[in-house]
Design a protein around this motif. Structure first.
Motif, PDB file in Angstrom:
ATOM      1  N   GLU A  16       0.919  -1.193  -0.194  1.00  0.00           N
ATOM      2  CA  GLU A  16       0.023   0.133   0.034  1.00  0.00           C
ATOM      3  C   GLU A  16       0.796   1.092  -0.038  1.00  0.00           C
ATOM      4  O   GLU A  16       0.706   2.295  -0.722  1.00  0.00           O
ATOM      5  N   ILE A  17       2.053   1.088   0.810  1.00  0.00           N
ATOM      6  CA  ILE A  17       2.766   2.412   0.858  1.00  0.00           C
ATOM      7  C   ILE A  17       3.372   2.658  -0.586  1.00  0.00           C
ATOM      8  O   ILE A  17       3.314   3.915  -1.092  1.00  0.00           O
ATOM      9  N   CYS A  18       3.735   1.660  -1.174  1.00  0.00           N
ATOM     10  CA  CYS A  18       4.528   1.740  -2.558  1.00  0.00           C
ATOM     11  C   CYS A  18       3.298   2.307  -3.414  1.00  0.00           C
ATOM     12  O   CYS A  18       3.631   3.088  -4.541  1.00  0.00           O
ATOM     13  N   ILE A  19       1.982   1.712  -3.473  1.00  0.00           N
ATOM     14  CA  ILE A  19       0.957   2.250  -4.406  1.00  0.00           C
ATOM     15  C   ILE A  19       0.927   3.744  -4.264  1.00  0.00           C
ATOM     16  O   ILE A  19       0.873   4.533  -5.157  1.00  0.00           O
ATOM     17  N   GLY A  20       0.890   4.084  -2.824  1.00  0.00           N
ATOM     18  CA  GLY A  20       0.551   5.432  -2.480  1.00  0.00           C
ATOM     19  C   GLY A  20       1.824   6.430  -2.978  1.00  0.00           C
ATOM     20  O   GLY A  20       1.871   7.174  -3.390  1.00  0.00           O
ATOM     21  N   LEU A  21       3.121   5.690  -3.155  1.00  0.00           N
ATOM     22  CA  LEU A  21       4.207   6.467  -3.476  1.00  0.00           C
ATOM     23  C   LEU A  21       4.381   6.578  -5.295  1.00  0.00           C
ATOM     24  O   LEU A  21       4.950   7.531  -5.408  1.00  0.00           O
ATOM     25  N   ILE A  22       3.549   5.752  -5.834  1.00  0.00           N
ATOM     26  CA  ILE A  22       3.806   5.774  -7.280  1.00  0.00           C
ATOM     27  C   ILE A  22       3.665   7.211  -7.847  1.00  0.00           C
ATOM     28  O   ILE A  22       4.570   7.811  -8.377  1.00  0.00           O
ATOM     29  N   GLY A  23       2.326   7.893  -7.256  1.00  0.00           N
ATOM     30  CA  GLY A  23       2.149   9.136  -8.092  1.00  0.00           C
ATOM     31  C   GLY A  23       3.123  10.437  -7.512  1.00  0.00           C
ATOM     32  O   GLY A  23       3.504  11.163  -8.510  1.00  0.00           O
ATOM     33  N   VAL A  24       3.537  10.346  -6.306  1.00  0.00           N
ATOM     34  CA  VAL A  24       4.645  11.173  -5.834  1.00  0.00           C
ATOM     35  C   VAL A  24       5.796  10.993  -6.505  1.00  0.00           C
ATOM     36  O   VAL A  24       6.377  12.117  -7.078  1.00  0.00           O
ATOM     37  N   MET A  25       6.314   9.839  -6.858  1.00  0.00           N
ATOM     38  CA  MET A  25       7.531   9.550  -7.361  1.00  0.00           C
ATOM     39  C   MET A  25       7.647  10.032  -8.681  1.00  0.00           C
ATOM     40  O   MET A  25       8.598  10.525  -9.309  1.00  0.00           O
ATOM     41  N   ALA A  26       6.468   9.872  -9.467  1.00  0.00           N
ATOM     42  CA  ALA A  26       6.214   9.979 -10.823  1.00  0.00           C
ATOM     43  C   ALA A  26       6.178  11.585 -10.979  1.00  0.00           C
ATOM     44  O   ALA A  26       7.281  12.154 -11.947  1.00  0.00           O
TER      45      ALA A  26
ATOM     46  N   SER B 117      27.768  12.527   3.729  1.00  0.00           N
ATOM     47  CA  SER B 117      27.126  13.342   4.942  1.00  0.00           C
ATOM     48  C   SER B 117      25.721  13.795   4.386  1.00  0.00           C
ATOM     49  O   SER B 117      25.126  14.648   4.839  1.00  0.00           O
ATOM     50  N   SER B 118      25.560  13.116   3.443  1.00  0.00           N
ATOM     51  CA  SER B 118      24.057  13.488   2.485  1.00  0.00           C
ATOM     52  C   SER B 118      23.742  15.055   2.337  1.00  0.00           C
ATOM     53  O   SER B 118      23.620  15.696   3.181  1.00  0.00           O
ATOM     54  N   ILE B 119      24.014  15.602   1.141  1.00  0.00           N
ATOM     55  CA  ILE B 119      23.932  17.028   0.837  1.00  0.00           C
ATOM     56  C   ILE B 119      22.413  17.359  -0.006  1.00  0.00           C
ATOM     57  O   ILE B 119      22.546  18.146  -0.888  1.00  0.00           O
ATOM     58  N   THR B 120      21.762  16.397   0.223  1.00  0.00           N
ATOM     59  CA  THR B 120      20.307  16.407  -0.556  1.00  0.00           C
ATOM     60  C   THR B 120      19.597  17.782  -0.170  1.00  0.00           C
ATOM     61  O   THR B 120      19.449  18.168   0.981  1.00  0.00           O
ATOM     62  N   LEU B 121      19.240  18.693  -0.873  1.00  0.00           N
ATOM     63  CA  LEU B 121      18.702  19.984  -0.522  1.00  0.00           C
ATOM     64  C   LEU B 121      17.292  19.657  -0.629  1.00  0.00           C
ATOM     65  O   LEU B 121      16.738  20.165   0.512  1.00  0.00           O
ATOM     66  N   LEU B 122      16.456  18.871  -0.953  1.00  0.00           N
ATOM     67  CA  LEU B 122      15.093  18.664  -0.964  1.00  0.00           C
ATOM     68  C   LEU B 122      14.917  17.229  -1.182  1.00  0.00           C
ATOM     69  O   LEU B 122      14.946  16.438  -2.139  1.00  0.00           O
ATOM     70  N   PRO B 123      14.768  16.482  -0.139  1.00  0.00           N
ATOM     71  CA  PRO B 123      14.889  15.065   0.012  1.00  0.00           C
ATOM     72  C   PRO B 123      13.252  14.555  -0.488  1.00  0.00           C
ATOM     73  O   PRO B 123      12.333  14.297   0.681  1.00  0.00           O
ATOM     74  N   PHE B 124      12.963  14.763  -1.683  1.00  0.00           N
ATOM     75  CA  PHE B 124      11.575  14.641  -1.829  1.00  0.00           C
ATOM     76  C   PHE B 124      11.054  13.156  -1.678  1.00  0.00           C
ATOM     77  O   PHE B 124       9.848  12.887  -1.503  1.00  0.00           O
ATOM     78  N   THR B 125      12.118  12.291  -1.915  1.00  0.00           N
ATOM     79  CA  THR B 125      11.369  10.821  -1.671  1.00  0.00           C
ATOM     80  C   THR B 125      10.718  10.524  -0.034  1.00  0.00           C
ATOM     81  O   THR B 125       9.810  10.021  -0.005  1.00  0.00           O
ATOM     82  N   ILE B 126      11.510  11.170   0.716  1.00  0.00           N
ATOM     83  CA  ILE B 126      11.050  11.398   2.137  1.00  0.00           C
ATOM     84  C   ILE B 126       9.406  12.075   2.184  1.00  0.00           C
ATOM     85  O   ILE B 126       8.883  11.459   2.872  1.00  0.00           O
ATOM     86  N   ILE B 127       9.651  13.099   1.745  1.00  0.00           N
ATOM     87  CA  ILE B 127       8.244  13.617   1.402  1.00  0.00           C
ATOM     88  C   ILE B 127       7.177  12.986   0.976  1.00  0.00           C
ATOM     89  O   ILE B 127       6.118  12.787   1.469  1.00  0.00           O
ATOM     90  N   GLY B 128       7.676  12.179  -0.308  1.00  0.00           N
ATOM     91  CA  GLY B 128       6.742  11.157  -0.694  1.00  0.00           C
ATOM     92  C   GLY B 128       6.254  10.206   0.118  1.00  0.00           C
ATOM     93  O   GLY B 128       4.964   9.650   0.349  1.00  0.00           O
ATOM     94  N   TYR B 129       7.163   9.578   0.954  1.00  0.00           N
ATOM     95  CA  TYR B 129       6.855   8.504   2.025  1.00  0.00           C
ATOM     96  C   TYR B 129       5.821   8.996   3.039  1.00  0.00           C
ATOM     97  O   TYR B 129       4.909   8.541   3.359  1.00  0.00           O
TER      98      TYR B 129
END
Lengths: 262, 194
Positions: free
Chosen positions: A84-94, A186-198
Motif C-alpha cells: 500500500e505504501i508503494c502504491i501511494g508512492l507511485i504518484g509522488v515519485m512520478a 554526509s548527505s547533501i540533498t537539498l530537498l529530500p523529495f522521496t522522504i516527502i513522498g513517503y
C-alpha cells in the motif's frame, strides 16, 4: 551485511516470541509494572479491553496460541501495508522524477556544478586547476544536491577514477578522496523529495513540514564531515610519498620509501 | 523581555514553517523557468521521468515487504519493547529519563549507515507506529534526510578504484552521520515542540 541483519532480526524475533510465550509471565502480571504499561503497544490495549481487566491470567497454551497469531498477523499485515505504501508512492515519485527529468534535460546539474566550482580549490587543494577530477566532483555534488541519485552514482565513480589518476599510491586513499567521500556520505540533498513522498503516502497532513529542519541538519552534518576530514587527515598520514621521478611506478615508490627510512 | 523572546521565536517558527511549505513549489518554479528559457520540451521530459518514478516505486515493493515484515515480526515478539524498557531504565538511572521517548529512533540510527533500504523500512515502521506528523515521525524524517549509508558508499566508491587503505574516510563519514543525528534532534525539537 543486510543479509545478516535480516536473518538475525527474523530469527531473534521468532525465538524471542516463542521463548516469551513459553517461559514468560502472563501479560496480566507484567502490566502491573509501570514501564511495561508505558511501552505496551496499541494492539495489546485492545486485547486487554476485550478480555476485561480483572480476567484470570491466560494459561500457557493460550499464551502460545496468542503469540503465534500475533507473529503471523504482524508479518502478513506488514507485507500488505508495504505494498500500500508503494502504491501511494507511485504518484509522488512520478511527479518528482518527472520534474527532475526536466531539470536534467535543461542542464540544471551543469549550472549548479558551475556555482559550486569556487568551493573546489578550498576543499580539494591537491587537485590541479582544470583537472577533470574537479569537473566530475562538482557534477556529482550537484546531482546529489538535486537528489538525482541515479545520476549521482556514475558521476561519483567517475570522480573517483579521476582522483585515482592523481594518486601516487593506488591502494591508499588520498586526502581528496577522503574529503570527497566525507562530503558524499554526509548527505547533501537539498530537498529530500522521496522522504516527502513517503510521508504523503503514510497519510501525513503536512508532508513537507520537516524540510527546513532537514536542510539545517544536513548542512551541519556536511560541515562536520568536512571539518572532521581536515582534522583527522593529519593523524593518518599517507605512507611516505615517493619522489616526483618515481611517481609513475608504485613498486619503485615502495623501495624509495624504504631507502628514505634507512 | 522573556515575552519578547517568545514572540520573536513564534515569528521565527512561523517563517520556518512557511519556508518549508514553499520549498517544493519554489523548486518546481525554478525548474520550469530554466527549462523554458532553454527551450526544453518539458512535457516529454516530464513523462519520461515520471515513467522512471513509476518503475522505481514498483521495484522497491519486494525490498519493502522483506524489511517491513521482518521488523513487524520482531516487534510483535515483544523483543523491541523489552529492549526499550531496559534502555529506558538505564537512561533513567543516569538521569536522562526525559529523553526516553527518543529511544524509538535508536533502530533507525543504528541501521542508517549500513543499509539505505533497511533505514527506509525502519522509518516507515516509525511512521506507522507513531504517525508521520508526530515528533518521532518528524525526527525520523529529518534523520533520514541528514545522514547517509556511509558504509555502503565508502565500500562502493573505494572498491571501484581498488583502494584498500581508506585512512580516515570512514571516521569522517561516521562523524558526519553522528552530527547529522544530533542536529536532526536539535532542529526537530526547536521547530516542532515550541
Amino acid at each position: 551485511m543486510l543479509n545478516k541483519v535480516w536473518f538475525a532480526l527474523l530469527l531473534i524475533g521468532l525465538l524471542y516470541g516463542f521463548g516469551k510465550a513459553m517461559l514468560g509471565s502472563p501479560p496480566g502480571l507484567e502490566a502491573q509494572t509501570p514501564a511495561a504499561t508505558a511501552t505496551a503497544s496499541a494492539d495489546d490495549d485492545s486485547r486487554a479491553d476485550q478480555a476485561g481487566v480483572p480476567a484470570k491470567p491466560p494459561s500457557r497454551s493460550e499464551m502460545m496460541t496468542d503469540m503465534g497469531r500475533k507473529l503471523t498477523t504482524a508479518g502478513l499485515d506488514a507485507a500488505k501495508g508495504s505494498v500500500e505504501i508503494c502504491i501511494g508512492l507511485i504518484g509522488v515519485m512520478a511527479l518528482w522524477l518527472g520534474f527532475m527529468k526536466i531539470a536534467e534535460d535543461a542542464g540544471l546539474v551543469a549550472t549548479l556544478a558551475g556555482l559550486l566550482r569556487p568551493l573546489l580549490g578550498w576543499l580539494f587543494p591537491d587537485i590541479p586547476k582544470d583537472h577533470p577530477a574537479g569537473g566530475a566532483i562538482v557534477m556529482n555534488m550537484a546531482a546529489n544536491i538535486l537528489g538525482l541519485d541515479n545520476a549521482a552514482t556514475p558521476l561519483g565513480l567517475k570522480a573517483m577514477q579521476e582522483l585515482q589518476t592523481l594518486n601516487l599510491q593506488p591502494d591508499t586513499a588520498t586526502n581528496s578522496m577522503a574529503m570527497f567521500l566525507a562530503i558524499n556520505t554526509s548527505s547533501i540533498t537539498l530537498l529530500p523529495f522521496t522522504i516527502i513522498g513517503y510521508r504523503a503516502s503514510m497519510g501525513s497532513a503536512d508532508p513537507a513540514a520537516p524540510v527546513l529542519a532537514m536542510i539545517c541538519a544536513t548542512t551541519c552534518s556536511t560541515i562536520a564531515g568536512v571539518v572532521a576530514c581536515r582534522f583527522l587527515q593529519r593523524f593518518y598520514p599517507v605512507p611516505r610519498p615517493p619522489t616526483a621521478s618515481d611517481s609513475s611506478d608504485s613498486k619503485k615508490a615502495a623501495s624509495t620509501g624504504q631507502e628514505v627510512a634507512r | 523581555m522573556n515575552s519578547l523572546f517568545l514572540l520573536m521565536r513564534d515569528r521565527l517558527l512561523d517563517t520556518a514553517h512557511m519556508a518549508s511549505q514553499w520549498a517544493v513549489p519554489a523548486i518546481f518554479l525554478v525548474i520550469i523557468l530554466v527549462a523554458w528559457n532553454r527551450r526544453v520540451p518539458m512535457y516529454e521530459s516530464f513523462v519520461t521521468g515520471a515513467k522512471e518514478g513509476f518503475n522505481i516505486s514498483v521495484m522497491i515493493i519486494p525490498y519493502l515487504v522483506a524489511i517491513l515484515s521482518v521488523i513487524a515480526v520482531f516487534r510483535a515478539s515483544g523483543a523491541l519493547d523489552d529492549i526499550k524498557t531496559g534502555l529506558n531504565w538505564m537512561l533513567a538511572f543516569v538521569g536522562l529519563g526525559h529523553h526516553g521517548d527518543k529511544l524509538e529512533l535508536l533502530p533507525l540510527v543504528l541501521i542508517r549507515p549500513l543499509s539505505g533500504g533497511g533505514a527506509r523500512g525502519v522509518m516507515l515502521d516509525l511512521f506507522s507506529q507513531h504517525g508521520a506528523d508526530s515528533f518521532i515521525g518528524y525526527a525520523a524524517s529529518v534523520i533520514q534526510g541528514s545522514t547517509e549509508t556511509t558504509f555502503y558508499v565508502v565500500t562502493v566508491y573505494f572498491g571501484s578504484v581498488g583502494v584498500r587503505k581508506i585512512r580516515h574516510t570512514l571516521w569522517a563519514g561516521l562523524i558526519a552521520d553522528l552530527v547529522g543525528v544530533v542536529a536532526a534532534l536539535f532542529f526537530t525539537s526547536l521547530l516542532f515542540r515550541g
